[in-house]
Scaffold this motif. Structure first.
Motif, PDB file in Angstrom:
ATOM      1  N   PRO A  80       8.882 -34.456 -15.421  1.00  0.00           N
ATOM      2  CA  PRO A  80       9.195 -35.890 -15.405  1.00  0.00           C
ATOM      3  C   PRO A  80       8.735 -36.546 -16.701  1.00  0.00           C
ATOM      4  CG  PRO A  80       8.169 -35.212 -13.342  1.00  0.00           C
ATOM      5  CD  PRO A  80       8.029 -34.051 -14.289  1.00  0.00           C
ATOM      6  N   ARG A  81       9.421 -37.590 -17.118  1.00  0.00           N
ATOM      7  CA  ARG A  81       9.094 -38.274 -18.375  1.00  0.00           C
ATOM      8  C   ARG A  81       8.289 -39.541 -18.167  1.00  0.00           C
ATOM      9  NH1 ARG A  81       9.670 -33.724 -20.819  1.00  0.00           N
ATOM     10  NH2 ARG A  81      11.804 -32.915 -20.840  1.00  0.00           N
ATOM     11  N   THR A  82       8.006 -39.898 -16.920  1.00  0.00           N
ATOM     12  CA  THR A  82       7.249 -41.115 -16.656  1.00  0.00           C
ATOM     13  C   THR A  82       5.878 -41.073 -17.319  1.00  0.00           C
ATOM     14  OG1 THR A  82       6.239 -42.470 -14.922  1.00  0.00           O
ATOM     15  CG2 THR A  82       6.430 -40.127 -14.474  1.00  0.00           C
ATOM     16  N   GLY A  83       5.413 -42.229 -17.763  1.00  0.00           N
ATOM     17  CA  GLY A  83       4.063 -42.338 -18.310  1.00  0.00           C
ATOM     18  C   GLY A  83       3.004 -42.583 -17.253  1.00  0.00           C
ATOM     19  N   ALA A  84       3.399 -42.584 -15.963  1.00  0.00           N
ATOM     20  CA  ALA A  84       2.447 -42.888 -14.896  1.00  0.00           C
ATOM     21  C   ALA A  84       1.269 -41.921 -14.897  1.00  0.00           C
ATOM     22  CB  ALA A  84       3.160 -42.849 -13.543  1.00  0.00           C
ATOM     23  N   TYR A  85       1.542 -40.665 -15.179  1.00  0.00           N
ATOM     24  CA  TYR A  85       0.467 -39.667 -15.151  1.00  0.00           C
ATOM     25  C   TYR A  85      -0.633 -40.020 -16.150  1.00  0.00           C
ATOM     26  CZ  TYR A  85      -1.677 -35.001 -14.968  1.00  0.00           C
ATOM     27  OH  TYR A  85      -2.557 -33.960 -14.809  1.00  0.00           O
ATOM     28  N   HIS A  86      -0.232 -40.360 -17.366  1.00  0.00           N
ATOM     29  CA  HIS A  86      -1.224 -40.701 -18.390  1.00  0.00           C
ATOM     30  C   HIS A  86      -1.944 -42.000 -18.049  1.00  0.00           C
ATOM     31  CE1 HIS A  86      -0.116 -37.563 -21.326  1.00  0.00           C
ATOM     32  NE2 HIS A  86       1.092 -37.677 -20.789  1.00  0.00           N
ATOM     33  N   GLU A  87      -1.218 -42.965 -17.511  1.00  0.00           N
ATOM     34  CA  GLU A  87      -1.846 -44.241 -17.171  1.00  0.00           C
ATOM     35  C   GLU A  87      -2.895 -44.084 -16.089  1.00  0.00           C
ATOM     36  OE1 GLU A  87       1.031 -47.290 -16.285  1.00  0.00           O
ATOM     37  OE2 GLU A  87       2.420 -46.454 -17.751  1.00  0.00           O
ATOM     38  N   ILE A  88      -2.581 -43.316 -15.056  1.00  0.00           N
ATOM     39  CA  ILE A  88      -3.472 -43.208 -13.895  1.00  0.00           C
ATOM     40  C   ILE A  88      -4.656 -42.292 -14.176  1.00  0.00           C
ATOM     41  CG2 ILE A  88      -3.635 -42.393 -11.502  1.00  0.00           C
ATOM     42  CD1 ILE A  88      -0.680 -43.236 -11.193  1.00  0.00           C
ATOM     43  N   TRP A  89      -4.407 -41.164 -14.830  1.00  0.00           N
ATOM     44  CA  TRP A  89      -5.446 -40.140 -14.906  1.00  0.00           C
ATOM     45  C   TRP A  89      -6.134 -40.038 -16.251  1.00  0.00           C
ATOM     46  CZ3 TRP A  89      -6.107 -39.322 -10.112  1.00  0.00           C
ATOM     47  CH2 TRP A  89      -5.026 -39.277  -9.232  1.00  0.00           C
ATOM     48  N   LEU A  90      -5.505 -40.537 -17.320  1.00  0.00           N
ATOM     49  CA  LEU A  90      -6.065 -40.292 -18.641  1.00  0.00           C
ATOM     50  C   LEU A  90      -6.576 -41.566 -19.295  1.00  0.00           C
ATOM     51  CD1 LEU A  90      -3.479 -37.587 -19.724  1.00  0.00           C
ATOM     52  CD2 LEU A  90      -5.679 -37.292 -18.581  1.00  0.00           C
ATOM     53  N   ASN A  91      -5.781 -42.197 -20.137  1.00  0.00           N
ATOM     54  CA  ASN A  91      -6.353 -43.320 -20.882  1.00  0.00           C
ATOM     55  C   ASN A  91      -6.081 -44.682 -20.273  1.00  0.00           C
ATOM     56  OD1 ASN A  91      -3.648 -43.830 -21.472  1.00  0.00           O
ATOM     57  ND2 ASN A  91      -3.756 -42.869 -23.497  1.00  0.00           N
ATOM     58  N   GLY A  92      -5.278 -44.732 -19.210  1.00  0.00           N
ATOM     59  CA  GLY A  92      -5.060 -46.003 -18.530  1.00  0.00           C
ATOM     60  C   GLY A  92      -4.163 -46.970 -19.252  1.00  0.00           C
ATOM     61  N   GLU A  93      -3.523 -46.538 -20.329  1.00  0.00           N
ATOM     62  CA  GLU A  93      -2.659 -47.429 -21.092  1.00  0.00           C
ATOM     63  C   GLU A  93      -1.203 -47.030 -20.941  1.00  0.00           C
ATOM     64  OE1 GLU A  93      -3.990 -47.274 -25.084  1.00  0.00           O
ATOM     65  OE2 GLU A  93      -6.001 -48.039 -24.642  1.00  0.00           O
ATOM     66  N   LYS A  94      -0.324 -48.002 -20.862  1.00  0.00           N
ATOM     67  CA  LYS A  94       1.100 -47.729 -20.781  1.00  0.00           C
ATOM     68  C   LYS A  94       1.570 -47.162 -22.107  1.00  0.00           C
ATOM     69  CE  LYS A  94       5.537 -49.852 -19.557  1.00  0.00           C
ATOM     70  NZ  LYS A  94       5.844 -48.862 -18.499  1.00  0.00           N
ATOM     71  N   ILE A  95       2.335 -46.100 -22.055  1.00  0.00           N
ATOM     72  CA  ILE A  95       2.809 -45.435 -23.269  1.00  0.00           C
ATOM     73  C   ILE A  95       3.931 -46.248 -23.904  1.00  0.00           C
ATOM     74  CG2 ILE A  95       3.959 -43.361 -24.143  1.00  0.00           C
ATOM     75  CD1 ILE A  95       2.515 -41.776 -22.034  1.00  0.00           C
ATOM     76  N   VAL A  96       3.789 -46.532 -25.178  1.00  0.00           N
ATOM     77  CA  VAL A  96       4.803 -47.280 -25.900  1.00  0.00           C
ATOM     78  C   VAL A  96       6.065 -46.437 -26.027  1.00  0.00           C
ATOM     79  CG1 VAL A  96       5.383 -48.380 -28.097  1.00  0.00           C
ATOM     80  CG2 VAL A  96       3.048 -48.546 -27.192  1.00  0.00           C
TER      81      VAL A  96
END
Length: 571
Positions: free
Chosen positions: A176-192
């Protein structure tokens, strides 16, 4: 998209639509200190992130009496294409197992790791630790293409590594290409620059889970026909020519519902390596567009194919990719088990296959398996490979390093493969109780005890070392691929199982129900009689499942030993 997409959506489909591409309220639920759980809708979305919420069913009644909520915890699953793990990753995964999880590391039947018993506040640190080890849990579960599996020991020939490369390409392509994984588990920022829509999956993802596997003849060690998309690598004169394509495999079923069933994949043609990604995407998107989104129990690809017809599916696939599939190439499978002990590769490197009972690596009750592999990882210069039969391989070992690894294997009891009976070597068990919410009966915890009793029966008939595939599942969903076992137990209720018999040794024939809903004494009595007849009347090198059919104990299969090519592949 098909007409189902225009109809009112089923509840789970609506959850996916409303999730903002898998975000939901997972972050808020993880931060809530009042409960060990998260919202029901978020548990559905959490699967896409590689985790299931569970509870300890052994404690349910007692906690209910004390007016306490269930003992909630989380299972986390990694996505490791082809089951390849570096020593550094292994040590990181071991740290997660000993810091936040319970019951050690577990090798799954999809060639990866699961960690069990992680409480809510430790889920995020565990996810971050997996990420720091250069791995991910994204799409290890959920209605997407999950872990891509492939035959083990890629270094045994130069083309095995080529197949591993394709395994990794397929895995990456279907993430999946969603940035949800990074937002929730990693740095908490929405990917530009994150896309507003999943380019492949859309806003409802797939109707159900989807599985891809690549087998390399003569070994079918991944049970290729159990996959939604099964690929058989055709290697001639040391070169990868391409892949035979099988579609519609799947193991799950529901007790009492004849409209659900296990199914072997159907061979529909052959594709060249450069056509593989397009064909795989065509299969996945056809299922995306035509899979059943109203009745989840009929949402796997196997039902899409059976409801619409294999000929229709093949025509739709060829229309999407813009070319015709070639005729299926010849291939041969010897068996679908693992190889144990040292095996030398063509480049002079060695590979050590180790038996891990039910895939459970832990230190308990005199076992020191987790510690043993940790010590190996500290000196190992190659990599580890996990297998779809829940075992592991210490891969790429130089001759000079074999003795040091052998010493650790013996010291920590990892040399069990030298002493295991034939049936125990070919045993697969799902997790089942106490953590799986679907389990109706015991599996992993019960298998060692039952296998000891089966070994006693086999020994009495002179069959102790005869290789016989035994698989046990706590429910009919099929995580242990029970429908491909020569002997299989499928849980019905505590202490009660369906006894299924008659699969073949290469993974190309399903078993059938021999006795329904029976207890251990009935299981042992039935098998004792059959073992006696097998010992007396079998032909040279005849496998147990084949004997049961030849002798008339079981009816002739409705599906040929090699899956029927129901559609004539184009030239």
């Amino acid at each position: 998209m098909n007409s189902l997409m225009k109809s009112p959506l089923a509840p789970l489909e609506q959850i996916k639509v409303d999730s903002r591409y898998l975000r939901g309220t997972i972050t808020e639920g993880l931060a809530d200190p009042v409960t060990g759980a998260i919202a029901d809708s978020d548990t559905k979305l959490l699967k896409f992130h590689g985790s299931y919420m569970q509870d300890d069913r052994d404690l349910r009644d007692e906690r209910r009496k004390q007016k306490l909520e269930p003992a909630y915890s989380f299972m986390i699953r990694a996505r490791l294409p082809g089951g390849v793990v570096t020593p550094k990753q292994w040590l990181a995964f071991d740290h997660i197992a000993t810091t936040w999880a319970t019951r050690g590391l577990r090798i799954t039947t999809r060639q990866t790791f699961q960690w069990h018993g992680i409480i809510k506040r430790d889920v995020k640190p565990s996810m971050q630790a997996i990420h720091d080890a250069l791995a991910t849990t994204l799409a290890a579960c959920g209605d997407v293409n999950r872990q891509v599996v492939s035959s083990v020991n890629p270094q045994l020939s130069s083309q095995h590594q080529v197949v591993q490369d394709w395994t990794e390409q397929l895995s990456t392509h279907f993430l999946p290409r969603t940035g949800a994984y990074h937002e929730i588990w990693l740095n908490g920022e929405k990917i530009v620059g994150e896309p507003e829509e999943e380019p492949l999956y859309g806003h409802t993802y797939l109707p159900r889970k989807f599985k891809i596997g690549i087998a390399i003849p003569p070994l079918n060690d991944i049970d290729v026909f159990a996959n939604d998309l099964g690929l058989i690598a055709i290697i001639e004169n040391g070169q990868l020519q391409g892949f035979n394509v099988a579609v519609g495999g799947g193991m799950g079923a529901t007790h009492g519902d004849d409209t659900t069933y296990p199914r072997l994949g159907s061979l529909i043609g052959f594709v060249k390596p450069e056509q593989l990604i397009a064909v795989a995407e065509g299969v996945v998107t056809t299922q995306r567009d035509y899979g059943n989104r109203k009745e989840r129990q009929h949402a796997r690809l196997k039902y899409t194919i059976d409801h619409r017809g294999l000929e229709w599916f093949k025509a739709e696939l060829e229309q999407r990719v813009g070319f015709a599939l070639q005729s299926v190439r010849d291939y041969h499978f010897d068996h679908n088990g693992d190889r144990f002990g040292w095996i030398k590769g063509e480049d002079g490197q060695w590979h050590l296959g180790l038996y891990i009972e039910s895939g459970r690596l832990w230190d308990e009750e005199g076992l020191r398996l987790l510690t043993g592999v940790r010590e190996i990882a500290r000196i190992h210069k190659g990599e580890f490979r996990l297998t779809c039969n829940q075992n592991m391989i210490v891969a790429n070992v130089a001759t000079r390093d074999k003795a040091a690894i052998d010493k650790l294997v013996a010291e920590y009891g990892l040399d069990g493969y030298k002493r295991q009976s034939g049936i125990r070597r070919y045993n697969i068990a799902c997790v089942a109780l106490p953590t799986c919410g679907l389990a109706m009966a015991e599996s992993e915890r019960y298998a060692p005890e039952l296998l000891t009793k089966l070994e006693s029966l086999l020994d009495g008939h002179g069959l102790l070392n005869e290789p016989i595939q035994f698989r046990i599942s706590g429910c009919p969903n099929g995580c242990s691929r029970p429908y491909l076992g020569e002997i299989a137990l499928v849980g019905r209720a505590p202490g009660r199982y369906d006894l299924r018999l008659g699969a073949d040794f290469t993974g190309r024939r399903l078993n059938i129900v021999y006795r329904e809903n029976i207890t251990e004494p009935e299981i042992l009595a039935a098998l004792d009689t059959l073992f006696g007849a097998y010992a007396k009347d079998r032909l040279n090198d005849e496998k147990f499942g084949d004997y049961l059919i030849r002798s008339g104990t079981l009816p002739e299969p409705t599906q040929n030993l090699i899956p029927i090519v129901l559609v004539q592949a184009s030239a």
